[in-house]
Motif scaffolding. Structure first.
Motif: not given
Length: 256
Positions: A96-106
């Motif tokens: 969730a934290t990664c998504c809020l930071g707009h990280w890609t799956l890669e």
């Protein structure tokens, strides 16, 4: 009816899809890059300017306006149940934290010891919780607003308080762009409320910069975290030194 913020949000998305940076757009419409950034940062734009930008970028203005009209109002917070689901699974909270930071799956796979099937399962769970909308090829879009924040004293804040705060403040805060301040002050309630409003503005500035810098290459960005507290407070060890005849504990709001 489309809001100015929604129009600009869709316009930014169309520009990114076309590979057009602020610098390139500035060249095409004969403006300075700083002026273009300021124009987008003001969250309002005349239709004549919008038409000029769309023409210069090869983007259909009708598509921008239609996309803005279709935007759904996104929530600023999750529910108590949703936050409890996140804190029950540290891997899910990490994703969730990664998504809020707009990280890609890669980027997640390159950085953390998670398998691709595990990450896809976590994304699917975040979609079920309503934090993201999962799209084909394991891409996603956020379903929360740029003003998103965790529930005050909710499950995530409690988790951070227990597991994160000591780790955060364990750093030296001497790196580029880092700072740590503890500024005591005695303020009136109106002054405290004014400062709290300015802190909210600071949070808005951070969200805007975070959004704008998404166009930069990954090596040009680093992970920064703003942790701000503002409350009426006195360090317990200082309170223990108060004289028995001292007035009741009224230290005034302090920034930590």
């Amino acid at each position: 009816m489309s809001s100015p913020e929604g129009v600009l949000q869709v316009l930014r998305t169309e520009l990114r899809a076309a590979g057009i940076t602020y610098k390139e757009l500035a060249r095409r419409i004969d403006m300075s890059e700083s002026s273009v950034k300021r124009m987008f940062g003001q969250k309002d734009m005349a239709l004549s300017r919008l038409a000029q930008i769309c023409k210069a970028a090869g983007v259909a203005m009708d598509d921008v306006l239609r996309g803005a009209a279709d935007l759904k109002p996104y929530a600023n917070t999750l529910t108590l149940t949703q936050e409890k689901s996140l804190t029950a699974n540290p891997h899910l909270l990490l994703m969730a934290t990664c998504c809020l930071g707009h990280w890609t799956l890669e980027q997640v796979l390159e950085t953390y010891a998670l398998t691709e099937p595990e990450c896809i399962g976590l994304l699917a769970e975040l979609d079920r919780l309503g934090l993201i909308e999962l799209k084909p090829l394991n891409r996603y879009s956020l379903r929360v607003s740029n003003a998103f924040h965790w529930l005050p004293d909710g499950p995530v804040q409690q988790y951070f308080r227990e597991h994160v705060v000591a780790d955060y403040f364990g750093g030296s805060f001497d790196g580029p762009g880092e700072t740590l301040m503890c500024l005591p002050a005695r303020l009136s309630l109106p002054s405290a409320q004014e400062l709290a409003a300015r802190i909210q503005q600071l949070a808005g500035d951070l969200a805007r910069m975070h959004q704008n810098d998404r166009r930069l290459a990954a090596p040009e960005r680093d992970g920064f975290t703003l942790l701000v507290g503002f409350r009426s407070w006195e360090f317990g060890a200082f309170t223990a030194l108060r004289r028995p005849s001292a007035p009741p504990h009224q230290t005034g709001p302090r920034k930590m």
